[in-house]
Write a protein that holds these residues in place. Structure first.
Motif, PDB file in Angstrom:
ATOM      1  N   ALA A   1      69.771  36.101  99.003  1.00  0.00           N
ATOM      2  CA  ALA A   1      69.742  35.627  97.500  1.00  0.00           C
ATOM      3  C   ALA A   1      71.304  35.694  97.009  1.00  0.00           C
ATOM      4  O   ALA A   1      71.202  34.638  95.913  1.00  0.00           O
ATOM      5  CB  ALA A   1      68.627  36.697  96.702  1.00  0.00           C
TER       6      ALA A   1
ATOM      7  N   GLN B   1      64.403  40.015  95.304  1.00  0.00           N
ATOM      8  CA  GLN B   1      64.877  38.573  95.515  1.00  0.00           C
ATOM      9  C   GLN B   1      65.391  37.813  94.321  1.00  0.00           C
ATOM     10  O   GLN B   1      66.526  37.520  93.917  1.00  0.00           O
ATOM     11  CB  GLN B   1      63.968  37.699  96.228  1.00  0.00           C
ATOM     12  CG  GLN B   1      64.602  36.179  96.490  1.00  0.00           C
ATOM     13  CD  GLN B   1      63.596  35.212  96.795  1.00  0.00           C
ATOM     14  OE1 GLN B   1      62.596  35.029  95.927  1.00  0.00           O
ATOM     15  NE2 GLN B   1      63.616  34.559  97.925  1.00  0.00           N
ATOM     16  N   LYS B   2      64.328  37.961  93.220  1.00  0.00           N
ATOM     17  CA  LYS B   2      64.502  37.858  91.809  1.00  0.00           C
ATOM     18  C   LYS B   2      65.654  38.304  91.141  1.00  0.00           C
ATOM     19  O   LYS B   2      66.498  37.853  90.318  1.00  0.00           O
ATOM     20  CB  LYS B   2      63.276  37.741  91.125  1.00  0.00           C
ATOM     21  CG  LYS B   2      62.348  36.631  91.561  1.00  0.00           C
ATOM     22  CD  LYS B   2      62.441  35.476  91.436  1.00  0.00           C
ATOM     23  CE  LYS B   2      61.537  34.607  92.525  1.00  0.00           C
ATOM     24  NZ  LYS B   2      62.504  33.651  93.220  1.00  0.00           N
TER      25      LYS B   2
ATOM     26  N   SER C   1      62.795  41.134  85.853  1.00  0.00           N
ATOM     27  CA  SER C   1      63.277  39.716  85.429  1.00  0.00           C
ATOM     28  C   SER C   1      63.588  39.667  83.941  1.00  0.00           C
ATOM     29  O   SER C   1      64.602  38.928  83.623  1.00  0.00           O
ATOM     30  CB  SER C   1      62.131  38.635  85.864  1.00  0.00           C
ATOM     31  OG  SER C   1      62.102  38.548  87.446  1.00  0.00           O
TER      32      SER C   1
ATOM     33  N   GLU D   1      69.139  37.259  92.062  1.00  0.00           N
ATOM     34  CA  GLU D   1      69.491  36.101  91.553  1.00  0.00           C
ATOM     35  C   GLU D   1      69.747  36.336  90.113  1.00  0.00           C
ATOM     36  O   GLU D   1      70.659  35.579  89.273  1.00  0.00           O
ATOM     37  CB  GLU D   1      68.233  35.158  91.520  1.00  0.00           C
ATOM     38  CG  GLU D   1      67.982  34.417  92.667  1.00  0.00           C
ATOM     39  CD  GLU D   1      66.625  33.663  92.516  1.00  0.00           C
ATOM     40  OE1 GLU D   1      66.687  32.753  91.672  1.00  0.00           O
ATOM     41  OE2 GLU D   1      65.636  33.693  93.247  1.00  0.00           O
ATOM     42  N   LEU D   2      69.025  37.012  89.249  1.00  0.00           N
ATOM     43  CA  LEU D   2      69.269  37.455  87.904  1.00  0.00           C
ATOM     44  C   LEU D   2      70.518  38.495  87.571  1.00  0.00           C
ATOM     45  O   LEU D   2      70.651  38.802  86.374  1.00  0.00           O
ATOM     46  CB  LEU D   2      68.067  37.759  87.210  1.00  0.00           C
ATOM     47  CG  LEU D   2      66.962  36.769  87.477  1.00  0.00           C
ATOM     48  CD1 LEU D   2      65.609  37.306  86.939  1.00  0.00           C
ATOM     49  CD2 LEU D   2      67.273  35.727  86.268  1.00  0.00           C
ATOM     50  N   GLY D   3      71.189  38.824  88.628  1.00  0.00           N
ATOM     51  CA  GLY D   3      72.402  39.697  88.340  1.00  0.00           C
ATOM     52  C   GLY D   3      72.209  41.128  88.633  1.00  0.00           C
ATOM     53  O   GLY D   3      73.337  41.836  88.304  1.00  0.00           O
TER      54      GLY D   3
ATOM     55  N   GLU E   1      56.212  43.336  88.536  1.00  0.00           N
ATOM     56  CA  GLU E   1      57.378  42.662  89.421  1.00  0.00           C
ATOM     57  C   GLU E   1      57.906  41.642  88.208  1.00  0.00           C
ATOM     58  O   GLU E   1      59.063  41.153  88.759  1.00  0.00           O
ATOM     59  CB  GLU E   1      56.532  41.813  90.477  1.00  0.00           C
ATOM     60  CG  GLU E   1      55.815  40.625  90.221  1.00  0.00           C
ATOM     61  CD  GLU E   1      54.237  41.466  89.905  1.00  0.00           C
ATOM     62  OE1 GLU E   1      54.129  42.473  89.677  1.00  0.00           O
ATOM     63  OE2 GLU E   1      53.281  40.194  89.908  1.00  0.00           O
ATOM     64  N   THR E   2      57.522  41.585  86.743  1.00  0.00           N
ATOM     65  CA  THR E   2      57.987  40.790  86.127  1.00  0.00           C
ATOM     66  C   THR E   2      59.198  41.472  84.912  1.00  0.00           C
ATOM     67  O   THR E   2      59.904  40.942  84.492  1.00  0.00           O
ATOM     68  CB  THR E   2      56.819  39.996  85.008  1.00  0.00           C
ATOM     69  OG1 THR E   2      55.901  39.572  86.132  1.00  0.00           O
ATOM     70  CG2 THR E   2      57.324  38.794  84.386  1.00  0.00           C
TER      71      THR E   2
END
Lengths: 250, 250
Positions: free
Chosen positions: B136, B95-96, B236, B99-101, B232-233
């Motif tokens: 997303a 999901q993230k 991102s 969003e972040l491409g 998971e970070t």
């Protein structure tokens, strides 16, 4: 190696005392004994390697073996001013933001916040967020625990903003209109030691009126890339960009 | 304005047909009617503004009003190769990351993965992840839905890596040892249109042996800032840094 934050009072030149939950964690969860090593930080930037010398019922004593010199803190002190979001998103924002180097979190209420902050339950929530920040700081090997402030009104946010060297607002309308220059311009104009306040709206974003007031208060309106980010993703983007700019690119 | 992805077959020069869950969403959730406007993307980069002309039981018909020219896709095609993490973290990462491409997600198993991928339930999980990516992508106004691939073995990951122009591995030991140069070096050497594969280990990271094999396969071992990021970070951080570098800084 396991890391713990202790208050400055509990760390002398040569000895460290760990109390409370952390003492319990060392004794009961990690089952450590005399002679085992841990790393302790006073959250003011001093980090030491220690050897456990006594495990009591309520406290653990350790002696300092050596000072650890490490640069884990961002040269830019970023505070995330976050419009209060729904559900447990604030917890995610504090956890991820701590890993990514934030210096503080300032929740605020604004016209499009759906959740109204409950003063009664609020204090408990802030304590819980502070605990999340502490644990994330330990896990990510930081030497400082970020501050989690009690929520403020939008008007108070504008007032407190005067304390910061630089101020930006992540505004999705800027992203939609293709604004791509200003974040980099702000970062290039900053030098190590500067403070940055980044205002991020709740799910519904900021009203036009609020953005005008933020701009009047000196906030630079920035797009965070061309895609529309959820409120809980915006802080991760900003903190990663700041880290890349100041900790990797230079 | 509401956005929907449709297959290329359902989008002609002048008309768009929306079926399935999205038709239901338009009719029942959004309660849209003839004359209402929506934005449709064919996930190949074509995005159009449409006016609804008919809301049937199973499908919604719309006519194209105009082509929308927008650059929402990163000039760098980043695929996140993610060591299978515990719980629902893969959902968060997809999901993230969308969003972040990110351009795609390739889960893989490695020696320190705690979760074993269940082939039987796996297919269902991949479909669910693909749905998360689609939603997303719509929400973040992308014109392409990232690919979610079925998990591969570590050996297959090494083989598939040859398809990419650039390959990096996020290695926490590099962060611990203060490696701060290589990510920026790799990004400065890339040009728009390049493909990048970023390998991120599961919670326990990569073994030394795995890192050696990745390096032999051409992966550059990079630190993602001085702090230790959760699995998971890491994606991102990487995707935000790529966006900042190629979409904002230049």
């Amino acid at each position: 190696m396991q890391r713990y934050f202790v208050s400055g009072n509990d760390m002398s030149e040569t000895n460290v005392t760990i109390t409370g939950d952390d003492a319990n964690h060392i004794a009961k969860v990690m089952r450590m004994e005399n002679g085992d090593h841990i790393i302790c930080s006073d959250s003011q930037g001093r980090t030491v390697l220690c050897e456990i010398t006594a495990v009591d019922r309520d406290s653990v004593h350790a002696s300092v073996i050596e000072e650890i010199q490490e640069q884990k803190e961002s040269p830019i002190q970023v505070t995330i001013a976050q419009g209060i979001p729904k559900g447990d998103k604030l917890e995610t924002i504090v956890q991820k933001g701590t890993e990514l180097g934030a210096k503080g979190f300032l929740p605020f209420s604004s016209s499009r916040c759906i959740v109204k902050w409950d003063e009664k339950k609020g204090q408990k929530k802030i304590l819980r967020l502070a605990k999340i920040a502490k644990e994330a700081a330990e896990q990510s090997h930081r030497s400082v625990i970020p501050d989690v402030f009690s929520p403020v009104s939008f008007t108070t946010l504008l007032k407190q903003a005067t304390d910061f060297d630089y101020k930006i607002v992540a505004y999705e309308e800027e992203a939609k209109e293709g604004e791509t220059k200003r974040l980099a311009e702000v970062l290039y104009s900053m030098s190590p030691g500067s403070t940055l306040l980044c205002a991020i709206g709740p799910e519904g974003g900021f009203s036009g009126q609020e953005v005008s007031e933020l701009k009047e208060a000196g906030f630079v309106s920035c797009g965070l890339g061309p895609r529309i980010l959820r409120t809980e993703t915006a802080s991760s983007y900003l903190l990663s960009a700041v880290s890349y700019h100041f900790e990797l690119m230079r």
